[in-house]
Design a protein around this motif. Structure first.
Motif, short mmCIF file in Angstrom:
data_model
loop_
_atom_site.label_atom_id
_atom_site.label_comp_id
_atom_site.label_asym_id
_atom_site.label_seq_id
_atom_site.Cartn_x
_atom_site.Cartn_y
_atom_site.Cartn_z
N ARG A 1 -1.70 3.76 -4.02
CA ARG A 1 -2.38 2.77 -4.86
C ARG A 1 -3.87 2.73 -4.57
N MET A 2 -4.23 2.86 -3.29
CA MET A 2 -5.66 2.85 -2.97
C MET A 2 -6.36 4.03 -3.65
N GLU A 3 -5.71 5.20 -3.62
CA GLU A 3 -6.33 6.37 -4.22
C GLU A 3 -6.35 6.24 -5.74
N GLU A 4 -5.31 5.60 -6.29
CA GLU A 4 -5.28 5.42 -7.74
C GLU A 4 -6.46 4.61 -8.24
N MET A 5 -6.87 3.63 -7.44
CA MET A 5 -8.02 2.83 -7.86
C MET A 5 -9.27 3.69 -7.93
N ARG B 1 -17.40 0.32 -2.44
CA ARG B 1 -17.75 -0.26 -1.15
C ARG B 1 -16.64 -1.19 -0.66
N THR B 2 -16.13 -2.02 -1.57
CA THR B 2 -15.04 -2.91 -1.18
C THR B 2 -13.78 -2.12 -0.85
N LEU B 3 -13.55 -1.06 -1.61
CA LEU B 3 -12.37 -0.25 -1.30
C LEU B 3 -12.50 0.36 0.09
N ASP B 4 -13.70 0.82 0.40
CA ASP B 4 -13.92 1.37 1.74
C ASP B 4 -13.66 0.32 2.80
N GLU B 5 -14.18 -0.88 2.56
CA GLU B 5 -13.99 -1.94 3.55
C GLU B 5 -12.51 -2.26 3.72
N THR B 6 -11.79 -2.30 2.58
CA THR B 6 -10.36 -2.59 2.64
C THR B 6 -9.63 -1.52 3.42
N HIS C 1 -3.97 -3.53 -9.08
CA HIS C 1 -3.85 -2.98 -7.73
C HIS C 1 -4.62 -3.83 -6.72
N LEU C 2 -5.75 -4.40 -7.14
CA LEU C 2 -6.51 -5.24 -6.22
C LEU C 2 -5.69 -6.47 -5.84
N LEU C 3 -5.01 -7.05 -6.83
CA LEU C 3 -4.16 -8.18 -6.51
C LEU C 3 -3.04 -7.74 -5.59
N TRP C 4 -2.49 -6.57 -5.88
CA TRP C 4 -1.37 -6.10 -5.07
C TRP C 4 -1.79 -5.95 -3.62
N ILE C 5 -2.92 -5.31 -3.39
CA ILE C 5 -3.30 -5.06 -2.00
C ILE C 5 -3.61 -6.38 -1.30
N GLY C 6 -4.23 -7.31 -2.01
CA GLY C 6 -4.56 -8.60 -1.40
C GLY C 6 -3.32 -9.38 -1.03
N THR C 7 -2.39 -9.52 -1.96
CA THR C 7 -1.21 -10.35 -1.67
C THR C 7 -0.27 -9.66 -0.69
N THR C 8 -0.20 -8.34 -0.77
CA THR C 8 0.66 -7.64 0.18
C THR C 8 0.14 -7.80 1.59
N ALA C 9 -1.17 -7.72 1.73
CA ALA C 9 -1.74 -7.90 3.06
C ALA C 9 -1.45 -9.30 3.58
N ILE C 10 -1.51 -10.29 2.69
CA ILE C 10 -1.17 -11.65 3.13
C ILE C 10 0.28 -11.74 3.56
N ASP C 11 1.16 -11.11 2.79
CA ASP C 11 2.58 -11.15 3.14
C ASP C 11 2.80 -10.57 4.52
N ILE C 12 2.00 -9.56 4.85
CA ILE C 12 2.22 -8.88 6.12
C ILE C 12 1.41 -9.54 7.23
N GLY C 13 0.48 -10.41 6.86
CA GLY C 13 -0.20 -11.18 7.87
C GLY C 13 -1.68 -10.92 8.00
N ALA C 14 -2.25 -10.10 7.14
CA ALA C 14 -3.69 -9.86 7.19
C ALA C 14 -4.35 -10.67 6.08
N PHE C 15 -5.11 -11.64 6.43
CA PHE C 15 -5.63 -12.56 5.42
C PHE C 15 -6.93 -12.07 4.81
N THR C 16 -7.75 -11.37 5.58
CA THR C 16 -9.10 -11.06 5.14
C THR C 16 -9.14 -10.24 3.87
#
Lengths: 270, 424
Positions: free
Chosen positions: B294-298, B214-219, B144-159
């Motif tokens: 997915r965020m809640e599943e983590m 903490r990272t999930l909160d930041e995300t 799920h961490l990979l999913w959220i990272g790459t999906t955000a990139i696809d949509i334009g959020a790099f951080t």
């Protein structure tokens, strides 16, 4: 240190692992002890169309049905309010080799009832045909395409029965059949030659080609209203290799050198 | 700290509507030009395209920018793992399993071993069960961490990508400490695990479990109420619960549509029914709900991990059956019987009784089914993998039709596919 019981254990290696008392991992036999309510209902509804009922690995109920009425039975399992198998988890096939018939396997699950059931259809090698269940569960679309691609089972009434993993022009047969050698039927050189000589049109479905060629239509000479078929044929004429039909039959397999491939065959039937 | 500033700024941007969901502001206002209709155009996305998450090729028929028809072409990674499995003994198949879903390799290792153990009638030890639960939940987070990272990139959020991949790196380290490999873990064996947990591993895992939130909160701070994120995801790629079942979707994709089906709850394995965790359910079935689920599943996986660490018992990790399990290395070097024993198990393989088993496990992407058929030999007659990504991808054409070309990327990202498992 040599443990005394180890010698006995090594002697027993041939017989496989010990099974625990609650795991009834035995060979196929008629399920007598605990019967599945759905199977009882199926028998009551369809009678002779239900062949026999087996339990595997303790709690996995498998029911064999006749191929002619498979669509009717599966549709009933899906739509009958008492059954409601609304999730088709899997469609696959098993080839046991040595000329034995293929088994087509449907893994069903009912989300509201939390019950599973495996339905099997036995198909002799001479008539690998079954009715498509795509009208019942949409997910069967790709699953049946995969079974067709890998085992060569033809599904009647499937809306889009094309190969899915292998390229559409693949001519070596169906890879998961036991008579298919591990490295394929053709030599590596022949495989490479075919891959390199395939026309780009082979990478598109007929529908896609129709859209693409419609765009190019003004470029066709004389404003002739060529339909897509003839246009495709015209472009194929440029490449003699593409114009010749690429058969996908057993007769074509003799092209390849099967020497090294046959060595890897397991349970081959030819 | 700079992160604090970002957090503050982002949180101010969104507003919540009456229904408690973030408000989606129109990106442009005023009257729009009427849409023009012209000739349909064919466009290829992939097979080499970063937003397809692998070698997926989508052929789209477009009217302007609107998708009329989408045809996925797969098979570019096809290596016929299932055929290869028929030529290998039961234990030799395990390295093939983690090469399918290399984003959650331990789930695949465990699922295969569980299916074969059920076929053979083996009951693994209590410690092994809990170690496997830890492995599976850890890799759910991993995927799920990979999913959220790459999906955000696809949509334009790099951080987000940088945040989540930093966390994934820690899971890689845990993989490496336990199995010796970062991706191709091959950690299970029939009847147990390749090795027991190394010293200090549980403490490292405990540290990870304590610090990941903490990272999930930041995300979530970066995305959940972010106007652009909401605009790109909300009401995009809607699939109703009925349709989702009809198309065979499972996992977060199905639950985002409001269907409560989770194998861990509905057909529990490995005492999942005794763990205290919730199954998050969406209600709209759009990309945004899939993200929320997915965020809640983590977070729920973290709860399971926390309980599993607490109840991790001592004792052996492998079953006590010399027909399945190899002798210890010290014994092997010291006495002849152990050497023969080792030779027999390795060269002949473990024999399974004739029969079959279809074992469903809740993978990070949906229900993973391992179907093993044996005729009594040391090799499978048939080994079939019901890959959740394969089924989820088959519903993609239905979900993208009528959307804009740019939404295809968002929807394709939201269903979380991995091509290694689709093509197998």
């Amino acid at each position: 240190m040599a443990k005394p019981e180890l010698k006995d254990a090594i002697a027993g290696l041939e017989s496989g692992p010990e099974t625990t008392p609650n795991g009834v991992a035995t060979a196929r036999g008629e399920a007598a002890a605990e019967s599945h309510p759905t199977v009882a209902a199926l028998r009551a509804q369809f009678g002779d169309a239900v062949l026999h009922h087996t339990v595997y690995s303790g709690d996995e109920h498998v029911v064999y049905i006749v191929p002619e009425r498979s669509q009717e039975l599966l549709s009933w399992l899906r739509h009958d309010p008492g059954q409601c198998f609304d999730l088709l988890k899997d469609v696959t096939a098993v080839d046991y080799g040595a000329g034995r018939p293929l088994e087509l396997v449907y893994e069903l699950w009912s989300v509201p009832r939390r019950v599973g059931l495996r339905v099997k259809v036995t198909l002799p090698l001479e008539s690998l045909e079954a009715d498509s269940v795509e009208p019942i569960w949409k997910t069967a679309n790709w699953l049946e395409r995969e079974v067709y691609d890998m085992f060569g089972i033809h599904f009647r009434g499937h809306p889009d029965l094309r190969r899915i993993m292998m390229p559409e022009n693949y001519a070596e047969g169906h890879p998961l059949r036991k008579d298919f050698p591990l490295r394929g039927r053709f030599s590596r050189a022949e495989q490479t030659r075919r891959a390199l000589s395939a026309p780009p049109e082979d990478n598109y479905t007929p529908d896609e080609l129709a859209v693409a060629l419609q765009e190019e239509r003004p470029a066709v000479a004389g404003g002739e209203v060529a339909d897509e078929r003839s246009h495709a044929a015209a472009s194929a004429d440029l490449d003699p290799a593409a114009a010749s039909p690429r058969p996908n039959t057993a007769a074509d397999w003799s092209l390849g050198s099967s020497g090294s491939a046959a060595a890897g065959t397991q349970g081959a039937t030819q | 700290m700079s992160t604090k500033t970002v957090e503050y700024l982002v949180r101010r941007t969104p507003e919540l509507g009456v229904d408690g969901r973030p408000v989606q502001l129109p990106l442009i206002s005023g009257d729009l030009e009427p849409e023009l209709h012209g000739e349909h155009m064919l466009i290829n996305i992939g097979p080499q395209h970063p937003a397809t998450h692998g070698v997926l090729r989508l052929v789209l028929e477009l009217d302007g920018e609107t998708v009329i028809k989408c045809t996925p072409h797969i098979g570019y990674l096809h290596s016929s793992f299932e055929k290869l499995g028929e030529y290998r003994t039961w234990n030799q198949v395990i390295p093939l399993t983690d090469r399918m879903d290399y984003l959650a390799p331990l789930i695949y290792n465990c699922a295969y071993a569980m299916a074969v153990e059920k076929l053979m009638g083996i009951e693994v030890t209590e410690r092994c069960k809990i170690v496997r639960v830890i492995c599976m939940e850890l890799d759910r987070i991993f995927s799920h961490l990979l999913w959220i990272g790459t999906t955000a990139i696809d949509i334009g959020a790099f951080t987000v990508f940088l945040y989540t991949f930093q966390e994934r790196e820690r899971i890689y380290s845990l993989h490496e400490a336990f199995t010796g490999a970062r991706i191709t873990t091959s950690s299970t064996r029939i009847g147990g695990m390749m090795a027991d947990l190394p010293p200090g591993w549980v403490e490292a895992l405990r540290h990870f479990v304590d610090t990941l939130p903490r990272t999930l909160d930041e995300t979530e701070t970066l995305l959940t109420h972010n106007n652009l994120w909401v605009g790109r995801n909300r009401d995009i790629g809607i699939i109703s619960g009925e349709d989702a079942l009809d198309w065979g979707l499972t996992g977060p994709n199905l639950r985002a549509s409001g269907v409560t089906y989770d194998v861990r709850k509905d057909k529990p394995y490995y005492d999942y029914d005794s763990y205290d965790f919730e199954v998050p359910i969406g209600e709209h079935g759009d990309c945004y709900d899939r993200y929320l689920v997915r965020m809640e599943e983590m977070r729920q996986s973290l709860r399971i991990l926390d309980q599993a660490i607490r109840r991790l018992p001592g004792g052996p990790i492998n079953v006590d059956d010399p027909r399945i399990i190899l002798p210890g290395k010290t014994d092997l070097m010291a006495d002849m019987e152990s050497m023969i024993h080792h030779f027999k198990v390795v060269m002949e393989g473990v024999k399974a009784p004739a029969g079959e088993s279809w074992y469903g496990v809740e993978s990070s992407k949906g229900e993973l089914g391992m179907y093993v058929v044996s005729d009594g030999g040391s090799k499978p007659v048939r080994w079939r993998v019901r890959g959740p990504s394969f089924i989820n991808l088959s519903a993609l054409p239905m979900m993208v039709e009528g959307h804009l070309l740019s939404d295809v990327i968002a929807i394709n990202a939201s269903i979380d596919i991995v091509l290694g498992e689709i093509d197998r």
